[in-house]
Design an enzyme around this catalytic site. Sequence first.
Site, PDB file in Angstrom:
ATOM      1  N   HIS A 218       0.737  -1.522  -0.254  1.00 53.71           N
ATOM      2  CA  HIS A 218      -0.032   0.444   0.354  1.00 53.71           C
ATOM      3  C   HIS A 218       1.004   1.423  -0.358  1.00 53.71           C
ATOM      4  O   HIS A 218       1.930   0.913   0.660  1.00 53.71           O
ATOM      5  CB  HIS A 218      -0.953  -0.178   1.684  1.00 53.71           C
ATOM      6  N   CYS A 249      -7.806   0.029   3.287  1.00 51.23           N
ATOM      7  CA  CYS A 249      -8.359  -1.615   5.144  1.00 51.23           C
ATOM      8  C   CYS A 249      -9.210  -0.659   5.603  1.00 51.23           C
ATOM      9  O   CYS A 249      -8.891   0.080   6.610  1.00 51.23           O
ATOM     10  CB  CYS A 249      -6.925  -1.908   5.551  1.00 51.23           C
TER      11      CYS A 249
END
Length: 310
Positions: A218, A249
């Site tokens: 990420h 997330c």
Amino acid sequence: MNDITQTSSPTLPTFVKIVEVGPRDGLQNEVIPISAQDKVSLITQLADAGVSYIESGSFVSPKWVPQMATSTEVFQTLTRKPSVTYAALTPNMKGFEAAMAAGADEVAIFAAASESFSQKNINCSIEESITRFEPILAAAKNANIKVRGYVSCVVGCPYEGNISPDAVALVAQTLYNKGCYEVSLGDTIGVGTPASVTKMLQAVSARVPMAKLAVHFHDTYGQALTNIYAALQLGINVVDSAIAGLGGCPYAKGASGNVATEDVVYLLNGLGIESNIDFNKLLSAGWFISDKLGKAPISKVSNAYLAKAQ
């Protein structure tokens, strides 16, 4: 300059496989509902661009992940290319059975390297989570279905902070030994740097062959591409990414999307590493889904090409 090229080039792979997670991991946290038809269109465009592995849906409770409620329809509607793997995330046996009924080519299971994250995410310990997956692994083996494993929080956790590389290595080794043909190592909150990623990969590759590992970054702190480059230098040749930089997330506050597939392919092209992906078609797929979501792509490369075209 020539000396630098000669010493660094041999460490890089000649080919990198892109695992496209946008239609599942990317879309699952988007608030705007995306129809099954639009998901199928996105997956088709990605396949036409040359992406050979597409995580196309997840068979989870619609109560928890409403965006994935159309996964059965997506899999059953797809016009498939024989050269493309259409995979599904299956958190439990019920999900695995639904994925098989819908015609998923492959399934994925997931564990965390952080006990706190495992408890917050799926309400059980790491050991319990892996035990829950044993029936899926057994059923998949009997059905001759490949299983890919994910490990989350491989360098940092929103609850525990830094994660020990040895803890990651143990979870990855357990998934591999239990039957996962490949283990994807995920920096869920995007805190990794080339130094921490290198230490983690060195620890994991001491227990699991590097050829059986993938990375999943990420871009929360803007380090995803540098982390991928560090991983490539160590021998990684499978990279997870999401079209247009979709995703995040829900259990990690502030975590931004997955690294954008467009940005990764631009990097690979610049390094002379083959991916078999048509870059222009990839850009179009990202613009398509971004338009459906009513927002600009998170991909810097995509936005740069959009600005050039105007």
